[in-house]
Design a protein around this motif. Structure first.
Motif, PDB file in Angstrom:
ATOM      1  N   GLY A 184      41.959  19.676  47.978  1.00  0.00           N
ATOM      2  CA  GLY A 184      43.184  18.915  47.769  1.00  0.00           C
ATOM      3  C   GLY A 184      44.102  19.528  46.727  1.00  0.00           C
ATOM      4  O   GLY A 184      43.932  20.665  46.293  1.00  0.00           O
ATOM      5  N   LEU A 185      45.109  18.769  46.323  1.00  0.00           N
ATOM      6  CA  LEU A 185      46.109  19.237  45.375  1.00  0.00           C
ATOM      7  C   LEU A 185      45.553  19.228  43.952  1.00  0.00           C
ATOM      8  O   LEU A 185      44.728  18.393  43.609  1.00  0.00           O
ATOM      9  CB  LEU A 185      47.352  18.346  45.453  1.00  0.00           C
ATOM     10  CG  LEU A 185      48.139  18.383  46.767  1.00  0.00           C
ATOM     11  CD1 LEU A 185      49.216  17.310  46.756  1.00  0.00           C
ATOM     12  CD2 LEU A 185      48.744  19.759  46.994  1.00  0.00           C
ATOM     13  N   PRO A 186      46.040  20.137  43.098  1.00  0.00           N
ATOM     14  CA  PRO A 186      45.602  20.130  41.694  1.00  0.00           C
ATOM     15  C   PRO A 186      45.953  18.814  41.010  1.00  0.00           C
ATOM     16  O   PRO A 186      46.984  18.203  41.309  1.00  0.00           O
ATOM     17  CB  PRO A 186      46.391  21.296  41.078  1.00  0.00           C
ATOM     18  CG  PRO A 186      46.784  22.161  42.218  1.00  0.00           C
ATOM     19  CD  PRO A 186      46.973  21.246  43.388  1.00  0.00           C
ATOM     20  N   LYS A 187      45.081  18.405  40.094  1.00  0.00           N
ATOM     21  CA  LYS A 187      45.307  17.184  39.317  1.00  0.00           C
ATOM     22  C   LYS A 187      45.516  17.584  37.853  1.00  0.00           C
ATOM     23  O   LYS A 187      44.855  18.487  37.353  1.00  0.00           O
ATOM     24  CB  LYS A 187      44.108  16.236  39.439  1.00  0.00           C
ATOM     25  CG  LYS A 187      43.844  15.757  40.863  1.00  0.00           C
ATOM     26  CD  LYS A 187      42.682  14.768  40.933  1.00  0.00           C
ATOM     27  CE  LYS A 187      41.323  15.434  40.728  1.00  0.00           C
ATOM     28  NZ  LYS A 187      40.927  16.299  41.852  1.00  0.00           N
ATOM     29  N   GLY A 188      46.427  16.894  37.168  1.00  0.00           N
ATOM     30  CA  GLY A 188      46.742  17.211  35.777  1.00  0.00           C
ATOM     31  C   GLY A 188      45.780  16.530  34.824  1.00  0.00           C
ATOM     32  O   GLY A 188      45.875  15.321  34.577  1.00  0.00           O
ATOM     33  N   VAL A 189      44.864  17.292  34.269  1.00  0.00           N
ATOM     34  CA  VAL A 189      43.861  16.747  33.354  1.00  0.00           C
ATOM     35  C   VAL A 189      44.474  16.633  31.954  1.00  0.00           C
ATOM     36  O   VAL A 189      44.964  17.618  31.397  1.00  0.00           O
ATOM     37  CB  VAL A 189      42.606  17.636  33.319  1.00  0.00           C
ATOM     38  CG1 VAL A 189      41.598  17.121  32.304  1.00  0.00           C
ATOM     39  CG2 VAL A 189      41.971  17.714  34.715  1.00  0.00           C
ATOM     40  N   MET A 190      44.449  15.429  31.396  1.00  0.00           N
ATOM     41  CA  MET A 190      45.060  15.167  30.089  1.00  0.00           C
ATOM     42  C   MET A 190      44.042  15.334  28.969  1.00  0.00           C
ATOM     43  O   MET A 190      43.008  14.666  28.954  1.00  0.00           O
ATOM     44  CB  MET A 190      45.623  13.738  30.060  1.00  0.00           C
ATOM     45  CG  MET A 190      46.700  13.472  31.091  1.00  0.00           C
ATOM     46  SD  MET A 190      47.504  11.849  30.874  1.00  0.00           S
ATOM     47  CE  MET A 190      46.182  10.742  31.369  1.00  0.00           C
ATOM     48  N   HIS A 191      44.354  16.231  28.033  1.00  0.00           N
ATOM     49  CA  HIS A 191      43.486  16.428  26.858  1.00  0.00           C
ATOM     50  C   HIS A 191      44.300  16.307  25.575  1.00  0.00           C
ATOM     51  O   HIS A 191      45.421  16.811  25.481  1.00  0.00           O
ATOM     52  CB  HIS A 191      42.791  17.788  26.906  1.00  0.00           C
ATOM     53  CG  HIS A 191      41.558  17.788  27.760  1.00  0.00           C
ATOM     54  ND1 HIS A 191      40.457  17.011  27.480  1.00  0.00           N
ATOM     55  CD2 HIS A 191      41.252  18.471  28.898  1.00  0.00           C
ATOM     56  CE1 HIS A 191      39.515  17.218  28.407  1.00  0.00           C
ATOM     57  NE2 HIS A 191      39.983  18.088  29.275  1.00  0.00           N
ATOM     58  N   SER A 192      43.682  15.669  24.592  1.00  0.00           N
ATOM     59  CA  SER A 192      44.334  15.438  23.301  1.00  0.00           C
ATOM     60  C   SER A 192      43.969  16.531  22.300  1.00  0.00           C
ATOM     61  O   SER A 192      43.045  17.324  22.508  1.00  0.00           O
ATOM     62  CB  SER A 192      43.893  14.085  22.742  1.00  0.00           C
ATOM     63  OG  SER A 192      42.506  14.136  22.393  1.00  0.00           O
ATOM     64  N   PHE A 193      44.691  16.551  21.189  1.00  0.00           N
ATOM     65  CA  PHE A 193      44.367  17.487  20.105  1.00  0.00           C
ATOM     66  C   PHE A 193      42.972  17.206  19.551  1.00  0.00           C
ATOM     67  O   PHE A 193      42.226  18.120  19.204  1.00  0.00           O
ATOM     68  CB  PHE A 193      45.415  17.393  18.996  1.00  0.00           C
ATOM     69  CG  PHE A 193      46.757  17.934  19.391  1.00  0.00           C
ATOM     70  CD1 PHE A 193      47.015  19.292  19.338  1.00  0.00           C
ATOM     71  CD2 PHE A 193      47.748  17.085  19.850  1.00  0.00           C
ATOM     72  CE1 PHE A 193      48.241  19.807  19.722  1.00  0.00           C
ATOM     73  CE2 PHE A 193      48.988  17.586  20.234  1.00  0.00           C
ATOM     74  CZ  PHE A 193      49.235  18.944  20.180  1.00  0.00           C
ATOM     75  N   GLY A 194      42.610  15.924  19.480  1.00  0.00           N
ATOM     76  CA  GLY A 194      41.288  15.559  18.990  1.00  0.00           C
ATOM     77  C   GLY A 194      40.180  16.039  19.908  1.00  0.00           C
ATOM     78  O   GLY A 194      39.109  16.437  19.447  1.00  0.00           O
ATOM     79  N   ASN A 195      40.422  16.007  21.227  1.00  0.00           N
ATOM     80  CA  ASN A 195      39.435  16.518  22.187  1.00  0.00           C
ATOM     81  C   ASN A 195      39.085  17.970  21.882  1.00  0.00           C
ATOM     82  O   ASN A 195      37.918  18.361  21.826  1.00  0.00           O
ATOM     83  CB  ASN A 195      39.984  16.453  23.616  1.00  0.00           C
ATOM     84  CG  ASN A 195      39.947  15.065  24.218  1.00  0.00           C
ATOM     85  OD1 ASN A 195      39.773  14.088  23.517  1.00  0.00           O
ATOM     86  ND2 ASN A 195      40.114  14.982  25.508  1.00  0.00           N
ATOM     87  N   PHE A 196      40.126  18.783  21.691  1.00  0.00           N
ATOM     88  CA  PHE A 196      39.900  20.209  21.425  1.00  0.00           C
ATOM     89  C   PHE A 196      39.148  20.409  20.110  1.00  0.00           C
ATOM     90  O   PHE A 196      38.211  21.211  20.037  1.00  0.00           O
ATOM     91  CB  PHE A 196      41.238  20.954  21.374  1.00  0.00           C
ATOM     92  CG  PHE A 196      41.817  21.283  22.729  1.00  0.00           C
ATOM     93  CD1 PHE A 196      41.279  22.292  23.503  1.00  0.00           C
ATOM     94  CD2 PHE A 196      42.905  20.584  23.219  1.00  0.00           C
ATOM     95  CE1 PHE A 196      41.808  22.609  24.746  1.00  0.00           C
ATOM     96  CE2 PHE A 196      43.450  20.881  24.465  1.00  0.00           C
ATOM     97  CZ  PHE A 196      42.898  21.897  25.228  1.00  0.00           C
ATOM     98  N   ALA A 197      39.563  19.687  19.079  1.00  0.00           N
ATOM     99  CA  ALA A 197      38.920  19.866  17.768  1.00  0.00           C
ATOM    100  C   ALA A 197      37.455  19.453  17.811  1.00  0.00           C
ATOM    101  O   ALA A 197      36.586  20.146  17.267  1.00  0.00           O
ATOM    102  CB  ALA A 197      39.682  19.055  16.713  1.00  0.00           C
ATOM    103  N   TRP A 198      37.156  18.328  18.455  1.00  0.00           N
ATOM    104  CA  TRP A 198      35.764  17.867  18.558  1.00  0.00           C
ATOM    105  C   TRP A 198      34.934  18.868  19.354  1.00  0.00           C
ATOM    106  O   TRP A 198      33.804  19.212  18.974  1.00  0.00           O
ATOM    107  CB  TRP A 198      35.718  16.491  19.230  1.00  0.00           C
ATOM    108  CG  TRP A 198      34.358  15.852  19.197  1.00  0.00           C
ATOM    109  CD1 TRP A 198      33.886  15.007  18.236  1.00  0.00           C
ATOM    110  CD2 TRP A 198      33.291  16.002  20.154  1.00  0.00           C
ATOM    111  NE1 TRP A 198      32.585  14.617  18.543  1.00  0.00           N
ATOM    112  CE2 TRP A 198      32.195  15.218  19.704  1.00  0.00           C
ATOM    113  CE3 TRP A 198      33.155  16.722  21.343  1.00  0.00           C
ATOM    114  CZ2 TRP A 198      30.999  15.132  20.407  1.00  0.00           C
ATOM    115  CZ3 TRP A 198      31.944  16.655  22.046  1.00  0.00           C
ATOM    116  CH2 TRP A 198      30.891  15.867  21.577  1.00  0.00           C
ATOM    117  N   ALA A 199      35.490  19.345  20.464  1.00  0.00           N
ATOM    118  CA  ALA A 199      34.768  20.302  21.304  1.00  0.00           C
ATOM    119  C   ALA A 199      34.484  21.605  20.561  1.00  0.00           C
ATOM    120  O   ALA A 199      33.399  22.179  20.683  1.00  0.00           O
ATOM    121  CB  ALA A 199      35.563  20.577  22.585  1.00  0.00           C
TER     122      ALA A 199
END
Length: 562
Positions: A184-199
């Motif tokens: 199917g079509l690409p979906k826009g996955v929403m990530h926050s600044f906190g997500n990146f820092a925690w990861a």
């Protein structure tokens, strides 16, 4: 929910290095003809501040989307920083997308502007950019893009740098990462600044990046692994990032950067192996490796030829790594750690532990990541603080991918052993039932099939057939060999023997009836593979399903399809 230190959020890291390490080289960009351009942290910050001031002057509402369409380069990273600094959200696009997909993503994301950067196929992509969308070019953009759009250097030269150092909260949206769309079509996955820092916090406990490390950035920055490991790893640690110039210069790029940490997808690890075998036949290589003193010299020479003689941490992911491939690299002294993750969890799920033989698994979870197996479907489910905020503007699809108690449904099947190591056995939806009523998991068979030196990519399929069949795309060397009757006959013989050896390891209902080989390349342009080299199974069915019955009844082990 553990709180994230504000000091570890992306923009704060830029300001930290701008202040504490202004003269340290941060990025090295090849400019053609052997020339390179270095950017120090002070220069990265200055460029980003000037472009941020320009973007903010456009008066778009806070949180507006700004897109980046470019191969990896220094200006890609600085564009991302500028977009964040201006209060906006970045939308990266793969630099190989079809024009219809470009239109779909730019329209769906409501992007206000587009950076048109370093690209090989801009003429093909250009019709996908909506008329009237403001665009900016890079110093390495195609000539017609530089003529049509104002350039980065001109904007930076005429714009005063943003004096303030704006911060973005951990819950604020940082980016939309559009999935590569195997179905199917690409979906826009929403990530926050906190997500990146925690990861990053958890990731660095397994992947030991420091300011002394070097990485070569060449896999698309639009992909979650490159974004996490290279861009955000760079911001966290101040390691030195080099960029690849082109496919033709890739070996030279590796040897120039001498990466200490290196990540690649299985298809490229296979290509490296095939390149070595092209210069030294497997039998001779195995014989030399078995000789104590000479074996050590051969290992060292091969690692240096690959540009990996300084590599202390190697990893693979984005698709399963064949066990035989991991063992082969282990013989060369390159221990590849296999990772597992998704765009939806910032690729932070599992990875094998350095120094431990966990081949055949993707290791244990990263710290503070939970895992479980659905008892009914065998699906792998996981939970962490790196989970996406959802799919942009698609609450129904977001709800479908989470369980009622908040676990991410990965779509992969697997099992967890007594040591907590995860074994992936295939995709929940990739399982198919043969005409004999037996279920077949294609992924483990494909891992074996792709190990033939002539095969670039493959698929195992066969719903409702008596037995499964394989479809394989030949690599360029094998296509050239097949041009002569003699070469084709030799290939057929070798592939037949390969099928026979694979079938000997499979249960009767899994054994391949035949292998169909195609000399037509599977590419992003003809929509057979995604930008991350994953084969689209539904597209394979569209192209070839009408032939399955005839192939099954042919009585041949190897068949040719143009």
């Amino acid at each position: 929910m553990s709180k994230i230190s504000p000091d570890y959020l992306a923009l704060q890291r830029l300001y930290h290095w701008e202040k504490t390490a202004p003269t340290r080289v941060a990025l090295t960009q090849p400019m053609g003809a052997g020339a390179v351009q270095d950017f120090t942290w002070a220069q990265v910050a200055d460029h980003s501040r000037r472009m941020a001031a320009h973007l903010k002057a456009q008066g778009w509402a806070p949180g507006s989307k700004v897109a980046i369409l470019s191969k990896n380069c220094a200006w890609w990273m600085m564009s991302d920083l500028a977009i964040w600094m201006a209060g906006y959200v970045s939308v990266p696009l793969y630099p190989t997308l079809a024009p219809d997909t470009i239109t779909q993503i730019l329209t769906h994301s409501e992007s206000k502007a587009l950076f048109v950067g370093k690209l090989d196929g801009w003429e093909h992509m250009k019709p996908g950019v909506p008329a009237g969308l403001p665009c900016m070019s890079y110093p390495l953009s195609p000539d017609d893009a530089k003529q049509a759009y104002e350039g980065w250097d001109a904007i930076v030269a005429r714009t005063a740098p943003m004096k303030e150092s704006p911060v973005r909260g951990e819950d604020e949206l940082a980016t939309l990462i559009y999935t590569s769309g195997t179905t199917g079509l690409p979906k826009g996955v929403m990530h926050s600044f906190g997500n990146f820092a925690w990861a990053l916090d958890r990731g660095l406990q397994r992947i030991p990046l420091t300011q002394d490390d070097r990485m070569l950035s060449y896999l698309p920055l639009a992909h979650v692994v490159e974004r996490m490991l290279v861009e955000h790893g760079w911001l966290r640690t101040a390691m030195h990032v080099y960029f690849a110039e082109s496919l033709d210069t890739f070996t030279a790029d590796l040897q120039r950067s001498r990466p200490t940490v290196f990540f690649s997808v299985p298809r490229l690890w296979v290509k490296f192996q095939q390149g070595i075998h092209h210069k030294m036949p497997p039998a001779k290589l195995n014989r030399l490796l078995g000789i104590p003193l000479i074996g050590g010299l051969v290992r060292k020479k091969i690692r240096k030829a690959l540009g990996l003689d300084q590599c202390r941490f190697a990893a693979g992911g984005a698709a399963p790594m064949p066990l035989a491939l991991l063992e082969w690299y282990g013989q060369l002294g390159i221990a590849i750690n296999e990772g597992y993750g998704m765009t939806e969890n910032l690729a932070l799920s599992h990875i094998t532990e350095a120094g431990k033989n966990q081949r055949g698994t993707v290791g244990p979870t990263y710290p503070d990541v939970q895992q479980r197996i659905d008892p009914e479907t065998g699906e792998i489910q996981m939970k962490s603080q790196a989970l996406m905020q959802g799919y942009y503007k698609e609450p129904e699809k977001t709800a479908e991918v989470f369980t009622p108690d908040g676990w991410l449904k990965t779509g992969d099947k697997g099992s967890i052993d007594a040591q907590g190591l995860l074994h992936i056995t295939g995709r929940v939806k990739d399982l198919f039932k043969t005409g004999k009523g037996k279920y077949v998991a294609p992924a483990p068979i494909e891992d074996k099939l792709v190990m033939h030196e002539a095969i670039e990519a493959c698929v195992v399929t066969g719903a409702n057939l008596g037995q499964p069949l394989g479809i394989a795309m030949l690599n360029a060397d094998a296509v050239a060999q097949s041009a002569s009757a003699e070469g084709r006959a030799a290939l057929e013989s070798s592939l037949s023997a390969h099928i026979k050896s694979i079938n000997a390891t499979l249960d009767p209902h899994e054994r391949l009836q035949c292998l169909v080989v195609t000399t037509t390349a599977w590419t992003v342009d003809n929509d057979v593979i995604t930008p991350t080299f994953k084969v689209k199974r539904n597209r394979i069915e569209d192209l070839y399903a009408k032939h399955y019955e005839a192939w099954e009844n042919s009585g041949k082990t190897v068949l040719w399809q143009s």
